[in-house]
Design a protein around this motif. Structure first.
Motif, short mmCIF file in Angstrom:
data_model
loop_
_atom_site.label_atom_id
_atom_site.label_comp_id
_atom_site.label_asym_id
_atom_site.label_seq_id
_atom_site.Cartn_x
_atom_site.Cartn_y
_atom_site.Cartn_z
N SER A 165 24.39 -10.96 -0.99
CA SER A 165 23.20 -10.91 -0.15
C SER A 165 22.32 -12.11 -0.46
O SER A 165 22.42 -12.72 -1.53
N ALA A 166 21.46 -12.45 0.49
CA ALA A 166 20.47 -13.52 0.31
C ALA A 166 19.28 -13.20 1.19
O ALA A 166 19.42 -12.62 2.27
N VAL A 167 18.09 -13.57 0.71
CA VAL A 167 16.84 -13.29 1.42
C VAL A 167 15.99 -14.55 1.46
O VAL A 167 15.95 -15.31 0.49
N VAL A 168 15.32 -14.77 2.58
CA VAL A 168 14.40 -15.90 2.74
C VAL A 168 13.08 -15.37 3.28
O VAL A 168 13.06 -14.64 4.27
N MET A 169 11.98 -15.72 2.62
CA MET A 169 10.66 -15.35 3.12
C MET A 169 10.09 -16.52 3.92
O MET A 169 10.27 -17.68 3.54
N HIS A 170 9.40 -16.21 5.03
CA HIS A 170 8.85 -17.27 5.89
C HIS A 170 7.54 -16.77 6.49
O HIS A 170 7.07 -15.65 6.18
#
Length: 824
Positions: A165-170
């Motif tokens: 899994s991978a997560v990016v906050m924007h």
């Protein structure tokens, strides 16, 4: 009265029918992709344009049925290929300050927003697999069951799979990507499949929770309200062969300062855990030369009750994926590798001039294996087998120096087998068998049980029960015994109004203690529960739960010449509510009429008669998403004649989160008993001595956590437990359960017991499924007959006592056969 009763039933039926009519199952077509996907959390790969879109989420708490607001909404996408499943999307937020995030480690929960996907791969509405990610990229996973069996319901987060899994906050919220290899899930090999599916998102600061397929909390079961992922084609369960070899080094220091005993001891060991997929449904798990030295220390206590203390299981092998083995409440895994059955007999066997120089308090586990899974037709099969090696006490002749061994535990084989057949309408029948086979002419034990749980078509009413038979086989056939136990219940589980009525019966010979946690037999219990819930937010509250419950317990068969079979009864009212500010609180009122305690005397044929008592209590829990949060519980039990009086039990739990990486929590438990009657001793003339005593117990726990990254963290736990028993007056227990004053004992048998433990753990997940752990454990014990109720004096004396320090390093490396084959 009869008309009112009938109206209540009609109202409940109509209400439940309306509720069931609100449940609508969505369908999402399965989309296959052949394009590559990079798991980086950005969803910019062309493959995502081909994925099926799942949006239009519905809130189920605090407001049932409300749609998401634009700007705080959720968009998710789902697709698959020959290797696994891709799940991605965006959790939109109008303000980034609204995102609750905290680094807590794998399966650490914390105060995190999250999104998760739930698959019911056999579409039986009873069993599912869950996978969650948080805004900071941490993973949770679990097995879910929807069975109402209280021993087997809910979510098992000890189950772990290996996935990416991978997560990016924007500036619009946070986006995520998940890849689930088929080795991380179980499913059939049918050419075309439809899976049960739901997706859930939770926003912790508002405690809003949404699902893709609408959920009604007044309807029993989460999996019973799932949608469908349809048309999954040509996917094949892969060969699931995974190895987790480990290497560990231990150094232990205890200042024995004896010529025949070293202060320092060292140990180097290695072993392996193996997972093998026997077919698409069943998995074999084996632990070879297991090492459980780094598990959290037990919460030791001074046990003044007539029953054994039940400890939590912290060994991963016995907590992961064991939901089948918990059926019927017949399996207590701490029995495996637990206390030797003849531990105390080593001291009874002493001859003149002999002493025990060594007597291990735990049996050593040689290996353990479990097979579990479920077929397409809904048949769940679980088999667990474990073997412990014999244990010996070493006895020394102090005059000649010669030593001999006394066997305290023979070679022992533990086995549990479970068959669990599910049916439509969330129903099931089960068979459970546990057996303990011991060598060297020791006794063997066997328990067999059948269980059933049937729901009606609307998933509203439930009929459940069990019947069990135990068998003990001794060297002498005359000592063999067979016992019987059963339960039966009828319940309404859906709707605002719920109820449950049940009976439990166990005869005088039934026991499941050899592989289960078992306190006593010889009883007939009847209990009832009536509850009502308000789940639509109004005025000051989000939710309100009310219930009234009662029970009465009698002996199955009279004991000795005591004519009375009555044991105890209870009536209790509970009120729980959540306010609009997300504060939970509750109130409790409990009344117990006079009771006959047949176990406190520790001697068959006697009982202790307690008077009427009333307990009043309450609790409050603040919004845990705040930087500072707390919970407080307080309870007071008073006996009507005030001869006995429990003080105000008080439990305070506080947590402060400095930031997403650092948090500290403190638990303080106070259990004062200013006037308590309890068993003290049995004298040589067989008279039972009870004492009016003052007991003061304090439990003090501090937890600190610091996360360097979402793959590396440090935890520190310190616990001090102190319990002081001061016997004031002494009594002789009479046959009728009353007390007769007597002279004080020459030895008042006062107790001052203290345990102090430290567990500090550094964990680094350096690769998927692979961990480096460094652990420091400190254990200190202090006990005396001196009554000192000053807490800090007891703490100081405990810290000055001899301390056992253990430092260990362990490396676990995960190897997947398919990945190794691909690299090769």
């Amino acid at each position: 009265m009869k008309k009112t009763f009938m109206l209540c039933w009609v109202f409940a039926f109509v209400q439940t029918s309306l509720l069931m009519g609100q449940v609508i199952s969505k369908k999402l077509p399965a989309q296959r992709t052949t394009l590559p996907v990079l798991i980086d959390g950005k969803l910019n790969d062309p493959a995502w344009k081909e994925a099926a879109k799942a949006d239009d989420y519905t809130e189920f708490r605090p407001v049932i049925g409300r749609k998401e607001e634009q700007g705080n909404h959720t968009e998710t996408f789902l697709m698959y290929n020959d290797e696994g499943i891709y799940f991605g999307g965006t959790c939109y937020e109008r303000s980034l300050d609204s995102i609750s995030k905290e680094l807590k480690g794998r399966d650490g929960f914390g105060m995190n927003d999250y999104i998760g996907i739930i698959f019911d791969t056999y579409n039986d509405k009873l069993n599912g697999f869950e996978y969650f990610v948080t805004p900071l990229g941490e993973q949770w996973d679990a097995k879910m069951t929807s069975n109402t069996d209280s021993d087997n319901g809910g979510e098992d987060f000890s189950w772990n799979a290996v996935w990416q899994s991978a997560v990016v906050m924007h500036d619009k919220g946070w986006s995520f990507e998940v890849f689930l290899p088929y080795s991380a899930i179980r499913f059939s090999k049918d050419k075309i499949q439809d899976w049960g599916l739901n997706i859930t998102r939770r926003r912790r600061k508002t405690e809003q929770q949404y699902t893709w397929n609408a959920i009604n909390p007044n309807v029993n079961g989460f999996l019973t309200q799932e949608g469908l992922w349809t048309g999954i084609t040509d996917i094949k369960p892969p060969l699931r062969l995974q190895f987790s070899p480990y290497f560990s080094v231990y150094a232990n220091h205890f200042p024995a300062n004896k010529a025949d005993q070293k202060n320092w001891m060292n140990q180097v060991s290695g072993g392996m855990d193996v997972k093998l997929g026997l077919n698409q449904a069943f998995t074999l798990d084996a632990t070879l030369i297991p090492d459980f030295g780094q598990v959290q220390s037990d919460n030791q206590v001074l046990n003044l009750s007539p029953f054994e203390v039940k400890f939590n299981e912290n060994r991963t092998f016995f907590t992961e994926g064991t939901e089948l083995f918990n059926k019927g409440n017949l399996f207590y895994s701490r029995r495996i590798g637990g206390t030797p059955i003849h531990l105390g007999k080593a001291y009874d066997d002493l001859e003149a001039g002999e002493r025990v120089t060594k007597n291990p308090t735990e049996s050593k586990l040689l290996n353990a294996t479990k097979i579990s899974g479920r077929t397409k037709s809904g048949l769940g099969i679980g088999i667990l087998n474990a073997i412990t090696r014999p244990q010996y006490a070493v006895i020394e002749n102090t005059e000649t120096g010669e030593t001999r061994r006394f066997e305290t535990d023979p070679t022992t084989n533990y086995n549990i087998a479970v068959l669990d057949q599910t049916f439509k309408h969330n129903s099931s029948v089960s068979f459970v068998n546990t057996s303990v086979i011991r060598g060297n002419n020791n006794y063997n034990a066997n328990v067999s049980a059948g269980l059933f749980s049937f729901f009606d078509k609307t998933n509203t009413y439930n009929l459940a029960g069990s019947a069990a038979i135990s068998r003990l086989n001794f060297k002498s056939a005359a000592d063999n015994s067979t016992g019987y136990s059963h339960t039966i219940s009828f319940a309404k589980t859906s709707g605002r109004f719920t109820f449950n009525a049940a009976q439990e019966l166990t005869d005088t010979k039934f026991t499941s203690n050899d592989l289960g946690y078992f306190t006593n037999n010889n009883f007939i219990n009847h209990r009832m529960y009536v509850g009502y819930r308000y789940t639509e937010p109004k005025g000051w509250y989000n939710r309100i739960f009310l219930n009234l419950n009662a029970n009465i317990s009698s002996l199955y068969s009279p004991i000795g010449d005591i004519k009375s079979k009555y044991q105890q009864s209870r009536v209790q009212f509970n009120f729980n509510a959540q306010t609009k500010k997300l504060i939970w609180f509750g109130l409790m009122l409990n009344f117990r009429p006079k009771e006959n305690d047949f176990y406190e005397p520790r001697k068959t044929g006697y009982m202790y008669a307690r008077g009427n008592s009333v307990t009043v209590g309450g609790w409050i829990e603040s919004n845990p998403a705040k930087k500072y949060s707390y919970s407080v519980e307080a309870f007071e039990r008073a006996f009507v004649n005030f001869y006995q009086l429990n003080g105000l039990d008080l439990y305070i739990n506080q947590t402060y989160r400095f930031n997403s990486k650092l948090s500290v929590s403190h638990l303080l438990g106070l259990e004062p008993r200013p006037r308590s009657i309890g068993f003290t001793t049995i004298l040589d003339d067989n008279s039972i001595v009870m004492a009016l005593r003052k007991v003061n117990t304090i439990n003090n726990v501090v937890n600190l956590k610091y996360s360097f990254t979402n793959k590396m963290w440090l935890t520190f736990r310190a616990r001090h437990y102190s319990s002081v028993v001061n016997n004031k007056e002494f009594f002789t227990l009479k046959k009728d359960g009353s007390l007769e004053s007597r002279a004080k004992l020459s030895d008042p048998l006062n107790r001052n017991v203290n345990f102090f433990n430290v567990d500090m753990v550094y964990t680094w997940q350096f690769a998927p499924g692979s961990f480096f752990n460094a652990v420091w454990k400190n254990a200190t014990f202090h006990s005396s007959n001196l009554v000192d109720e000053r807490y800090f004096d007891n703490l100081q004396n405990t810290l000055q006592a001899d301390q056992n320090n253990n430092i260990s390093v362990k490396v676990i490396y995960f190897l997947d056969y398919l990945q190794l084959k691909k690299k090769r």
